[in-house]
Design a protein around this motif. Structure first.
Motif, mmCIF file in Angstrom:
data_model
loop_
_atom_site.group_PDB
_atom_site.id
_atom_site.type_symbol
_atom_site.label_atom_id
_atom_site.label_comp_id
_atom_site.label_asym_id
_atom_site.label_seq_id
_atom_site.Cartn_x
_atom_site.Cartn_y
_atom_site.Cartn_z
ATOM 1 N N VAL A 108 0.835 -1.213 0.000
ATOM 2 C CA VAL A 108 0.000 0.000 0.000
ATOM 3 C C VAL A 108 0.866 1.259 0.000
ATOM 4 O O VAL A 108 0.714 2.139 -0.857
ATOM 5 N N ALA A 109 1.780 1.369 0.973
ATOM 6 C CA ALA A 109 2.541 2.612 1.130
ATOM 7 C C ALA A 109 3.634 2.761 0.071
ATOM 8 O O ALA A 109 3.781 3.824 -0.532
ATOM 9 N N TRP A 110 4.401 1.700 -0.173
ATOM 10 C CA TRP A 110 5.542 1.791 -1.085
ATOM 11 C C TRP A 110 5.108 1.723 -2.549
ATOM 12 O O TRP A 110 5.428 2.604 -3.350
ATOM 13 N N LEU A 111 4.336 0.690 -2.914
ATOM 14 C CA LEU A 111 4.016 0.488 -4.330
ATOM 15 C C LEU A 111 2.844 1.357 -4.791
ATOM 16 O O LEU A 111 2.969 2.106 -5.765
ATOM 17 N N SER A 247 12.254 -3.987 -7.283
ATOM 18 C CA SER A 247 11.230 -4.133 -8.329
ATOM 19 C C SER A 247 10.724 -2.781 -8.801
ATOM 20 O O SER A 247 10.265 -2.644 -9.940
ATOM 21 N N PHE A 248 10.777 -1.776 -7.931
ATOM 22 C CA PHE A 248 10.396 -0.425 -8.328
ATOM 23 C C PHE A 248 11.576 0.342 -8.933
ATOM 24 O O PHE A 248 11.464 0.959 -9.989
ATOM 25 N N LEU A 249 12.716 0.302 -8.268
ATOM 26 C CA LEU A 249 13.823 1.175 -8.656
ATOM 27 C C LEU A 249 14.547 0.722 -9.917
ATOM 28 O O LEU A 249 15.051 1.564 -10.667
ATOM 29 N N LEU A 250 14.622 -0.572 -10.179
ATOM 30 C CA LEU A 250 15.310 -1.025 -11.398
ATOM 31 C C LEU A 250 14.550 -0.607 -12.658
ATOM 32 O O LEU A 250 15.151 -0.023 -13.580
ATOM 33 N N PRO A 251 13.232 -0.851 -12.752
ATOM 34 C CA PRO A 251 12.494 -0.310 -13.911
ATOM 35 C C PRO A 251 12.562 1.213 -13.990
ATOM 36 O O PRO A 251 12.659 1.777 -15.080
ATOM 37 N N ALA A 252 12.509 1.871 -12.822
ATOM 38 C CA ALA A 252 12.602 3.346 -12.812
ATOM 39 C C ALA A 252 13.943 3.801 -13.386
ATOM 40 O O ALA A 252 14.001 4.788 -14.137
ATOM 41 N N TYR A 253 15.008 3.098 -13.060
ATOM 42 C CA TYR A 253 16.338 3.444 -13.587
ATOM 43 C C TYR A 253 16.377 3.282 -15.103
ATOM 44 O O TYR A 253 16.880 4.158 -15.825
ATOM 45 N N VAL A 271 5.137 -1.441 -12.979
ATOM 46 C CA VAL A 271 5.882 -2.690 -13.180
ATOM 47 C C VAL A 271 6.053 -3.414 -11.854
ATOM 48 O O VAL A 271 5.867 -4.634 -11.756
ATOM 49 N N ALA A 272 6.388 -2.660 -10.806
ATOM 50 C CA ALA A 272 6.597 -3.273 -9.496
ATOM 51 C C ALA A 272 5.325 -3.934 -8.973
ATOM 52 O O ALA A 272 5.373 -5.046 -8.420
ATOM 53 N N MET A 273 4.171 -3.273 -9.135
ATOM 54 C CA MET A 273 2.923 -3.877 -8.670
ATOM 55 C C MET A 273 2.603 -5.158 -9.440
ATOM 56 O O MET A 273 2.121 -6.136 -8.865
#
Length: 545
Positions: A108-111, A247-253, A271-273
């Motif tokens: 909920v908070a992070w993704l 899972s969030f930061l690698l696609p963001a990069y 992508v992370a979700m």
């Protein structure tokens, strides 16, 4: 600067820390007092004209209206969905993913929070995720702390890259063109190319820093809000937490590297979700022992509801779609909504100007979706009036707090107009810091970025205020301007965790007005981790390359 002028420049920070954090006064008392002290010292020591101070106060009050409108919309929608029973159905859905509170906090908070940040920004993630977590059964204080802690790395790019596209781009310009100092340091690159390079550099560093934020979340959760007050119960979730972080930061990069700064947060969150939620459903890689707040029977009761999941989520789906559509730069809707503006030019003849864009503010979209929900869930007129009344009442404490905080910040920022021969307070503080640390500046650069967002309430404004200064310091001590600017951006997102405006806003949505100091005491720890570790990683990168 003298000791007296240094203390005057530090007054907004020291006053907030003393009154809000140490003396534990509610923000509705602490912020007006901080405003009074800052205004008096600005007048007597910094020698800012009284007219300039008065105009800054007016500017701050006008800006506070926009934040209050966002808060009202968020609270109105939350209260509407609670009365309709939709929040209870959403609660059941999250329990179906995993009953483990540590997993729910990350999802909920992070993704979900990162997705809202990428779509809307402007403090809306905490205004949505904190009450959602309360509906899930999290204690309100835990919900706000986790929401603010998670709203860090995603803020690097904010809503569709505004922190870079507007904040840093304008911050590196002089007279509408790239500043000569920047052009010299950029080695022939255009300003958009500089911004692109800095964006990629920022996420590259954040891979080593922000990946650990979900783990910090669960550590805070189990140690301070769990039955056993245990660090170990949080550490047990390390695999899943790091999995969610990367899972969030690698696609963001990858998005920042190949596409630029507009969509790293939004696409990274999507992508992370798509990766993390199916993994959580299958129990990968989650400890077998489920972590609850209370007794298992109490946690699992009332998890069914006659409302369908599609019905319960429809307002949030509409909200998200509208936020995205109104912020995509290639669609005409954004230009149209921003074109309807209430301007306040040359306040009191000082040259200070500001504006309100009522239709573009996220609060307007919240209200529209809340009105739709009145109709969609067949809420009776008596209940509608009650929901509106309760939502307005929840704003009283926040209005006083914001009415003190924002004028104080504007006095601090507008203090460059003075008869003492000084620059503005933030620039003088930053300059003094640069003189003290020299080649160790990478360790300080994130702190400067966090100072800007802590006081101004905006990573975008922090980048606008300090980017050119950061390049200037990098040139003086022969450091990479790209790494230093990346550290500025990361520091700006870290300051978001303890920013008074965000704390007041998130606290008011879940009914914790008056507890702002307690919230900051919790979020200060992850904020310090973030700026210290980002500085160390940046320093090591400069030494290696």
């Amino acid at each position: 600067m003298t000791i007296l002028t240094t203390l005057t420049a530090l007054t907004p920070i020291l006053a907030i820390f003393l009154l809000l954090v140490l003396l534990r006064l509610p923000a509705s008392k602490a912020m007006p007092l901080s405003l009074l002290i800052t205004a008096i010292l600005a007048l007597l020591v910094w020698k800012v004209p009284l007219l300039q101070i008065s105009a800054s106060v007016l500017e701050g009050l006008i800006i506070s209206l926009s934040i209050l409108w966002i808060l009202f919309g968020a609270i109105l929608l939350l209260n509407t969905l609670t009365v309709a029973g939709a929040m209870e159905r959403i609660r059941a859905m999250f329990f179906s993913i995993s009953p483990d509170r540590r997993v729910q906090a990350i999802i909920v908070a992070w993704l979900f929070g990162a997705f809202i940040e990428g779509a809307a920004g402007f403090g809306t993630p905490a205004a949505i995720t904190a009450p959602l977590m309360v509906a899930l059964g999290f204690p309100p204080l835990a919900a706000v702390v986790l929401a603010l802690t998670a709203n860090s790395s995603p803020v690097t790019f904010g809503a569709l890259g505004t922190t870079f596209q507007i904040g840093m781009t304008r911050g590196l310009q002089q007279g509408g063109e790239m500043a000569s100092l920047v052009a010299e340091a950029a080695s022939g690159l255009s300003l958009p190319e500089v911004i692109h390079a800095v964006a990629a550099q920022a996420v590259q560093i954040d891979l080593f820093v922000g990946t650990f934020i979900p783990l910090l979340q669960v550590l805070l959760l189990t140690r301070f809000f769990g039955r056993n007050k245990s660090w170990r119960e949080g550490l047990a979730m390390w695999k899943f937490a790091l999995f969610a972080g990367i899972s969030f930061l690698l696609p963001a990069y990858l998005v920042a590297l190949f596409l630029g700064p507009e969509f790293p947060t939004l696409i990274g969150a999507l992508v992370a979700m798509l990766i993390v939620i199916p993994a959580a459903r299958k129990g990968f890689p989650i400890p077998k022992n489920v972590w609850y707040f209370e007794d298992v029977k109490e946690e699992e009761q009332a998890l069914t509801h006659p409302m369908s999941l599609q019905q319960a989520w429809l307002p949030y789906i509409i909200l998200t779609i509208l936020l995205v559509l109104t912020r995509l730069p290639f669609l005409p809707l954004k230009t149209f909504l921003q074109g309807i503006s209430i301007r306040f030019d040359n306040l009191l003849g000082t040259g200070i100007s500001t504006s309100l864009e009522p239709l573009y503010l996220p609060g307007t979209i919240f209200v529209i979706v809340a009105l739709f929900s009145f109709w969609f869930f067949h809420i009776q007129s008596q209940n509608r009036r009650q929901v509106v009344s309760q939502s307005l009442q929840r704003l009283i404490g926040s209005a006083i707090a914001l009415g003190g905080a924002l004028p104080m910040v504007r006095i601090f920022i507008n203090s460059g107009i003075n008869s003492a021969g000084l620059e503005s307070m933030p620039i003088e503080l930053a300059r003094q810091a640069s003189d003290l640390v020299g080649s160790y500046w990478p360790l300080i650069a994130p702190l400067i970025g966090s100072l800007g967002s802590f006081l101004a309430g905006s990573a975008t404004f922090s980048n606008m205020m300090f980017s050119l200064f950061q390049v200037s310091v990098a040139s003086q001590v022969n450091l990479s301007p790209f790494i230093i600017l990346a550290l500025q951006a990361l520091g700006a997102n870290a300051g978001n965790m303890i920013c008074v405006l965000n704390v007041v806003a998130a606290a008011s949505v879940v009914g914790l007005s008056g507890k702002e100091g307690s919230i900051i005491r919790f979020t200060l720890l992850p904020m310090l981790y973030y700026i210290l570790w980002a500085g160390v990683v940046g320093f090591l990168l400069i030494q290696l390359f």
